[in-house]
Write an enzyme that holds these catalytic residues in place. Structure first.
Site, mmCIF file in Angstrom:
data_model
loop_
_atom_site.group_PDB
_atom_site.id
_atom_site.type_symbol
_atom_site.label_atom_id
_atom_site.label_comp_id
_atom_site.label_asym_id
_atom_site.label_seq_id
_atom_site.Cartn_x
_atom_site.Cartn_y
_atom_site.Cartn_z
ATOM 1 N N LYS A 1 18.640 14.855 -27.201
ATOM 2 C CA LYS A 1 17.679 15.100 -28.285
ATOM 3 C C LYS A 1 18.435 15.095 -29.596
ATOM 4 O O LYS A 1 19.362 15.880 -29.796
ATOM 5 C CB LYS A 1 16.978 16.447 -28.071
ATOM 6 C CG LYS A 1 15.790 16.650 -28.986
ATOM 7 C CD LYS A 1 14.652 15.684 -28.662
ATOM 8 C CE LYS A 1 13.571 16.310 -27.824
ATOM 9 N NZ LYS A 1 12.591 15.317 -27.339
ATOM 10 N N THR B 1 15.061 15.553 -22.465
ATOM 11 C CA THR B 1 15.514 15.856 -23.834
ATOM 12 C C THR B 1 14.668 16.990 -24.411
ATOM 13 O O THR B 1 15.121 17.746 -25.254
ATOM 14 C CB THR B 1 15.449 14.612 -24.745
ATOM 15 O OG1 THR B 1 14.093 14.262 -24.975
ATOM 16 C CG2 THR B 1 16.205 13.448 -24.144
ATOM 17 N N ASP B 2 13.449 17.137 -23.908
ATOM 18 C CA ASP B 2 12.603 18.233 -24.374
ATOM 19 C C ASP B 2 13.213 19.591 -23.998
ATOM 20 O O ASP B 2 13.182 20.539 -24.784
ATOM 21 C CB ASP B 2 11.197 18.091 -23.768
ATOM 22 C CG ASP B 2 10.213 19.034 -24.436
ATOM 23 O OD1 ASP B 2 9.964 18.863 -25.648
ATOM 24 O OD2 ASP B 2 9.733 19.956 -23.760
ATOM 25 N N PHE C 1 44.368 2.310 -61.941
ATOM 26 C CA PHE C 1 44.338 1.294 -60.883
ATOM 27 C C PHE C 1 44.775 -0.039 -61.495
ATOM 28 O O PHE C 1 44.040 -0.641 -62.266
ATOM 29 C CB PHE C 1 42.940 1.170 -60.262
ATOM 30 C CG PHE C 1 42.910 0.249 -59.067
ATOM 31 C CD1 PHE C 1 43.585 0.584 -57.895
ATOM 32 C CD2 PHE C 1 42.232 -0.962 -59.116
ATOM 33 C CE1 PHE C 1 43.569 -0.270 -56.794
ATOM 34 C CE2 PHE C 1 42.207 -1.822 -58.018
ATOM 35 C CZ PHE C 1 42.884 -1.459 -56.859
ATOM 36 N N ARG D 1 41.081 6.070 -66.003
ATOM 37 C CA ARG D 1 39.694 5.853 -65.565
ATOM 38 C C ARG D 1 39.136 7.126 -64.950
ATOM 39 O O ARG D 1 39.873 8.052 -64.612
ATOM 40 C CB ARG D 1 39.622 4.700 -64.552
ATOM 41 C CG ARG D 1 40.313 5.001 -63.250
ATOM 42 C CD ARG D 1 40.095 3.919 -62.190
ATOM 43 N NE ARG D 1 40.718 4.333 -60.937
ATOM 44 C CZ ARG D 1 40.575 3.719 -59.779
ATOM 45 N NH1 ARG D 1 39.849 2.617 -59.678
ATOM 46 N NH2 ARG D 1 41.156 4.174 -58.688
ATOM 47 N N GLN E 1 43.087 5.122 -52.408
ATOM 48 C CA GLN E 1 43.798 5.167 -51.131
ATOM 49 C C GLN E 1 44.898 6.226 -51.170
ATOM 50 O O GLN E 1 45.103 6.980 -50.213
ATOM 51 C CB GLN E 1 44.422 3.785 -50.821
ATOM 52 C CG GLN E 1 43.419 2.718 -50.419
ATOM 53 C CD GLN E 1 42.837 1.925 -51.585
ATOM 54 O OE1 GLN E 1 42.729 2.421 -52.714
ATOM 55 N NE2 GLN E 1 42.440 0.688 -51.325
ATOM 56 N N ASN F 1 34.061 4.865 -53.613
ATOM 57 C CA ASN F 1 34.558 4.871 -54.999
ATOM 58 C C ASN F 1 33.337 4.770 -55.918
ATOM 59 O O ASN F 1 32.755 3.700 -56.083
ATOM 60 C CB ASN F 1 35.505 3.675 -55.196
ATOM 61 C CG ASN F 1 36.270 3.765 -56.510
ATOM 62 O OD1 ASN F 1 36.021 4.666 -57.311
ATOM 63 N ND2 ASN F 1 37.180 2.829 -56.725
ATOM 64 N N HIS G 1 31.936 4.168 -58.870
ATOM 65 C CA HIS G 1 32.448 3.542 -60.084
ATOM 66 C C HIS G 1 31.762 4.057 -61.350
ATOM 67 O O HIS G 1 30.533 4.200 -61.388
ATOM 68 C CB HIS G 1 32.243 2.023 -60.025
ATOM 69 C CG HIS G 1 32.892 1.383 -58.836
ATOM 70 N ND1 HIS G 1 34.245 1.410 -58.601
ATOM 71 C CD2 HIS G 1 32.358 0.698 -57.790
ATOM 72 C CE1 HIS G 1 34.519 0.768 -57.480
ATOM 73 N NE2 HIS G 1 33.388 0.323 -56.961
HETATM 74 O O1 LIG Z 1 41.297 3.024 -56.096
HETATM 75 C C1 LIG Z 1 40.890 1.857 -55.947
HETATM 76 N N1 LIG Z 1 41.197 1.180 -54.816
HETATM 77 C C2 LIG Z 1 40.786 -0.101 -54.579
HETATM 78 O O2 LIG Z 1 41.108 -0.707 -53.527
HETATM 79 C C3 LIG Z 1 39.997 -0.710 -55.581
HETATM 80 N N2 LIG Z 1 39.414 -1.943 -55.670
HETATM 81 C C4 LIG Z 1 38.742 -1.959 -56.861
HETATM 82 O O3 LIG Z 1 38.074 -2.925 -57.278
HETATM 83 N N3 LIG Z 1 38.907 -0.783 -57.535
HETATM 84 C C5 LIG Z 1 39.679 0.017 -56.740
HETATM 85 N N4 LIG Z 1 40.136 1.284 -56.911
#
Ligand SMILES: O=c1[nH]c(=O)c2[nH]c(=O)[nH]c2[nH]1
Length: 290
Positions: free
Chosen positions: A12, A57-58, A153, A170, A217, A243, A245
């Site tokens: 469930k 499952t009930d 970056f 950024r 990363q 990410n 943006h």
């Molecule tokens: O921290 C980032 N890792 C990426 O692999 C990546 N690729 C991207 O376009 N911006 C970023 N920023």
């Protein structure tokens, strides 16, 4: 050629259970979503529709509600362990249970009044096998974090489709999904899961805020590493970091400069950075991540 039954499980999904504990005027609230998945001697039901081995499952859903009444809901890991052991221990045809619990936070606003806390959700997944193997993965999702500087970056690989300008300052924003596997010596599945959760969460927050980031990363690794270095009860961390943006808005048409002050927060598409950080001698994960 023979056709055989491959891996299967049933259960469930998404039993929503709210448990109120009454302490006179003061009430306490646990708000959870429970998923049960069972597997075992299920050849006959798949091949012939013989349901003798199938605990409905009930009934699984009813067990979640009955256990919430009888045992209360303490830490979600303990509740999941209780349920998983029950299904495997009480049904000879059930050889393995996976119980996943999500917990939604409520902030106290009075003795019996609550406001739902932000979007963040606490999670756990427990596996219990009839041979005694037990795994516990705790975690969280939708923990939204942002650093308004301290992130760069650049120096990335380029091809004929690369237009991204290098960034030396950024916004770095993400909605963290993190899961961590507990190191569980056999028979020692009990621990202070509340404190473990609080501390692991603090490690993630500290590492995100405290890491000068050259990529998401790198931040991901730092977050996992912090948990592993500070929490000996945890041996593996898996992270999913979208990410989120933030693009600088071009204010030049209005005769205004934009020195990293006004951003457009895009919701899609987004980069998705995923990774595992673990002890190099971590015990085998078994079913933990299934
Ligand atoms: O921290 C980032 N890792 C990426 O692999 C990546 N690729 C991207 O376009 N911006 C970023 N920023």
């Amino acid at each position: 050629m023979a056709v055989v039954l491959g891996p299967n499980r049933y259960g469930k999904a998404e039993t929503r259970v709210v448990r109120v504990t009454r302490d006179g005027e003061v009430h306490h609230l646990k708000d959870c979503n429970v998923g049960v998945s069972l597997s075992g001697a299920m050849e006959e039901v798949h091949r012939r529709g013989d349901n003798a081995a199938v605990l409905p499952t009930d009934s699984q859903k009813n067990t979640v509600y009955a256990f919430a009444k009888k045992h209360g809901i303490g830490e979600i890991e303990e509740f999941a362990l209780l349920l998983a052991r029950h299904f495997v221990g009480s049904q000879p045809t059930i050889h393995h249970a996976r119980v996943a619990v999500e917990e939604y936070g409520w902030e106290r606003r009075g003795p019996h009044s609550f406001a739902r806390s932000g979007g963040e959700v606490r999670t756990c997944v427990v596996h219990h096998d009839r041979d005694g193997a037990t795994t516990v993965v705790s975690g969280l999702r939708d923990l939204v974090l942002l650093n308004s500087t301290g992130s760069e970056f650049h120096g990335f690989a380029k091809d004929e489709y690369t237009t991204l300008p290098p960034a030396t300052d950024r916004v770095l924003a993400t909605a963290v999904t993190a899961r961590w596997r507990h190191l569980l010596p056999a028979g020692e599945e009990s621990r202070d899961y509340a404190e473990s959760y609080r501390q692991a969460r603090r490690c993630l927050l500290d590492a995100f805020a405290g890491t000068y980031s050259l990529s998401l990363q790198q931040t991901l690794f730092a977050m996992g590493e912090r948990v592993l270095r500070e929490r000996p009860e945890i041996c593996e961390v898996r992270l999913e970091l979208p990410n989120k943006h933030h693009f600088l808005v071009d204010l030049a048409p209005f005769g205004l400069d934009n020195d990293n002050e006004v951003y457009f927060a895009a919701d899609r598409p987004y980069g998705l950075i995923e990774g595992t950080v673990l002890h190099d001698d971590a015990t085998p994960a078994g079913a933990a991540w299934d």
